[in-house]
Design a protein around this motif. Sequence first.
Motif, short mmCIF file in Angstrom:
data_model
loop_
_atom_site.label_atom_id
_atom_site.label_comp_id
_atom_site.label_asym_id
_atom_site.label_seq_id
_atom_site.Cartn_x
_atom_site.Cartn_y
_atom_site.Cartn_z
N GLY A 350 46.07 -57.08 -13.17
CA GLY A 350 44.84 -58.44 -13.06
C GLY A 350 43.85 -56.81 -13.03
N THR A 351 43.59 -54.76 -12.57
CA THR A 351 42.35 -54.73 -12.02
C THR A 351 43.30 -53.16 -12.65
N SER A 352 42.93 -52.39 -13.30
CA SER A 352 42.90 -51.27 -13.33
C SER A 352 43.13 -50.00 -11.70
N THR A 353 42.44 -50.61 -10.68
CA THR A 353 41.38 -49.75 -9.75
C THR A 353 42.69 -49.16 -9.33
N LEU A 354 43.22 -47.89 -8.61
CA LEU A 354 43.92 -47.81 -7.65
C LEU A 354 44.19 -47.60 -6.31
N ASP A 355 43.21 -48.11 -5.93
CA ASP A 355 43.76 -48.67 -4.29
C ASP A 355 44.04 -50.20 -4.31
N ARG A 356 43.90 -51.14 -5.41
CA ARG A 356 44.14 -52.29 -5.95
C ARG A 356 45.54 -52.35 -6.51
N SER A 357 46.03 -51.78 -6.90
CA SER A 357 47.60 -51.57 -7.51
C SER A 357 48.83 -50.13 -7.00
N GLY A 358 50.07 -51.00 -7.47
CA GLY A 358 50.95 -50.19 -7.29
C GLY A 358 52.63 -51.09 -6.98
N GLY A 359 53.51 -50.24 -6.95
CA GLY A 359 55.00 -50.68 -7.37
C GLY A 359 54.60 -51.25 -9.09
N VAL A 360 54.12 -50.55 -9.53
CA VAL A 360 54.36 -51.08 -11.02
C VAL A 360 56.05 -50.29 -11.94
N ALA A 361 56.18 -49.43 -11.35
CA ALA A 361 57.89 -48.57 -11.53
C ALA A 361 58.50 -49.49 -11.59
N SER A 362 58.68 -50.14 -10.40
CA SER A 362 59.36 -51.14 -10.17
C SER A 362 59.78 -52.06 -10.85
N ARG A 363 58.30 -52.49 -11.10
CA ARG A 363 58.63 -53.81 -11.49
C ARG A 363 58.36 -53.82 -13.08
N ARG A 364 57.84 -52.77 -13.94
CA ARG A 364 57.76 -52.95 -14.94
C ARG A 364 58.13 -51.21 -15.18
N PRO A 365 59.80 -51.40 -15.70
CA PRO A 365 59.63 -49.68 -15.43
C PRO A 365 59.51 -49.54 -17.39
N VAL A 366 59.71 -49.90 -18.30
CA VAL A 366 58.78 -50.22 -19.25
C VAL A 366 57.60 -49.05 -19.56
N LEU A 367 56.78 -50.23 -18.37
CA LEU A 367 55.58 -49.32 -18.39
C LEU A 367 55.13 -47.84 -17.70
N ALA A 368 55.90 -47.65 -16.65
CA ALA A 368 55.54 -46.50 -16.56
C ALA A 368 56.30 -45.13 -17.36
N VAL A 369 57.22 -45.76 -18.61
CA VAL A 369 57.18 -44.85 -19.10
C VAL A 369 57.33 -44.15 -20.44
N LEU A 370 56.00 -45.60 -20.49
CA LEU A 370 55.31 -45.42 -21.61
C LEU A 370 53.66 -45.47 -20.60
N PHE A 371 53.81 -44.90 -19.79
CA PHE A 371 52.70 -43.83 -19.55
C PHE A 371 53.44 -42.55 -18.90
N ALA A 372 54.15 -41.98 -18.89
CA ALA A 372 54.88 -41.44 -18.75
C ALA A 372 54.65 -40.22 -19.55
N ILE A 373 54.78 -40.27 -20.67
CA ILE A 373 55.02 -39.44 -22.07
C ILE A 373 53.77 -39.10 -22.29
N PRO A 374 53.03 -40.19 -22.58
CA PRO A 374 51.23 -39.25 -23.13
C PRO A 374 50.86 -38.32 -21.66
N ALA A 375 50.91 -38.97 -20.58
CA ALA A 375 51.05 -38.36 -19.36
C ALA A 375 50.97 -36.67 -19.35
N LEU A 376 52.52 -36.52 -19.48
CA LEU A 376 53.05 -35.02 -19.37
C LEU A 376 52.44 -34.50 -21.14
N SER A 377 52.55 -35.35 -21.73
CA SER A 377 51.79 -34.31 -22.91
C SER A 377 50.44 -33.66 -23.23
N LEU A 378 49.08 -34.79 -22.03
CA LEU A 378 48.39 -34.49 -22.01
C LEU A 378 48.16 -33.28 -21.28
#
Length: 493
Positions: A350-378
């Motif tokens: 419901g937001t992209s603000t860091l201090d109002r988010s958290g725990g996405v890797a445990s709830r949505r591990p697919v999202l974590a993988v989709l972020f990690a690959i381009p982030a490591l490349s960047l």
Amino acid sequence: MSTLVVLTIAAPLVAAAGGLFWRGNTVARDAITICGLAVAMICAFVVLAEVNDSGTHVVHVGGWQPELGIVLVADLLAALILPVALAVIFVVEIFAIGQRRTVWGANPELSGPLLCVLTSGVSLAVLTGDLFTLFVAFELILVSSYVLLTNQGRPSQIRAGMTYVVMNLFASALFLFGVGFVYAATGTVNLALLTERIPELSDGVRIGLGAWFFVVFGTKAAVFPLFSWLPDSYPTAPTTITAVFAGLLTKIGIYAMIRFHTLTQMDDLGSTMLIIAGFTMVIGGLGALAQSDVKRILSFHIISQIGYMLMGLGLFTVAGIAGAIVFLIHNMPVKTVLFLVGGLIENDQGTSTLDRSGGVASRRPVLAVLFAIPALSLAGIPPFSGFVAKLAVIAAAIAEASVLIVVAALVAGALTLLSMAKIWLGVFWGPPASEITPVSVPRRYQKTMLGATGLAVCGILVISAMSGPLFDLCVRAAEDLKHPASYVSEVLS
């Protein structure tokens, strides 16, 4: 071959007209848009294969001579950039079909057709062989991008859109004056003819023209200190629009800079470009580290990454220019995917603000993988394409004994890694946020958005796996730019 080159520009325009005509029919509109973008993308990949095998292909539109007519030139540089750009837009449109059903989505009746218009502008900018048509292409991109940026009509979008359009209109006015200055000095705006005539001008006129167009293209590319419009305007747009802007618009500015300043042999500006590249990299990285919102962090990273491309160009060596081209190709899908994942985070939290988010890797591990690959490349972590791109430009700078720019590049790389870690710790790691209000999205549209993002991540992995052959192609393209005799002969024959 000529038909394929023209279709990369014409097919999206035809699709835009069809999409507007059937704008009330959701299925027909989306199908027409996808088909138009798919045709353009397939044509671009075929053009790349043909150019790689047979060399530069030129289309003299209407059969006019180069001094007067419009010339489309599919050389190796254009053939490398265009399919990646069109593939990025195609994937984003698939994502957009799902996101338009959410509160974060763009106006469904306008966004698809306008995205097709923007695609035609991108294709024309990459393929054109004269400055005036390049100006027209930039205006086509500007008009469509302004409407895409503000079509939801939110006050924040209107304010950011005004900043965006004022800065880009300023650059467009300078561009038009620059075209007039070039024509007055040389009697032509054709790039092949300028390759021969600009080096014959006096040093003052030649360097003045180069500096003028550096400001024009630098504003479009958001280099230091001309970047202030970008981090305020991009985060306010719908995710799909921001993803296209982040992946393409500044890159078209740096592409135009590479094309113009290499063909016209503006080596005198190299030291100035390196100084500005260093400031662009470091200030963009520091700006990203200071932010607390995913989209704003990623927006500042656009600025920082442009600095690496400018660094490669500023060296004015084959190795440096090749590194800039590799960086350009790698960065388009990487930035696009990161913004698409940012949109998925908004939907989930419901937001992209860091201090109002958290725990996405445990709830949505697919999202974590989709972020990690381009982030490591960047961040330039091996074995991803970002490592190859950064290594290429830094190695080229070391070969030229440019110590300060190497230090700036390493510092910017460290800042990029820290800010990517900041997003990971704030959004994906730690306990789930106490108050989460996810956006309601039908399951089939969630799958559409995830599938499109996954497809783009696969593209990043393919570029990483083929980074060796890709670098060889970029070296060939850089050699053609440094020694443009074949480009000139093909256009003028």
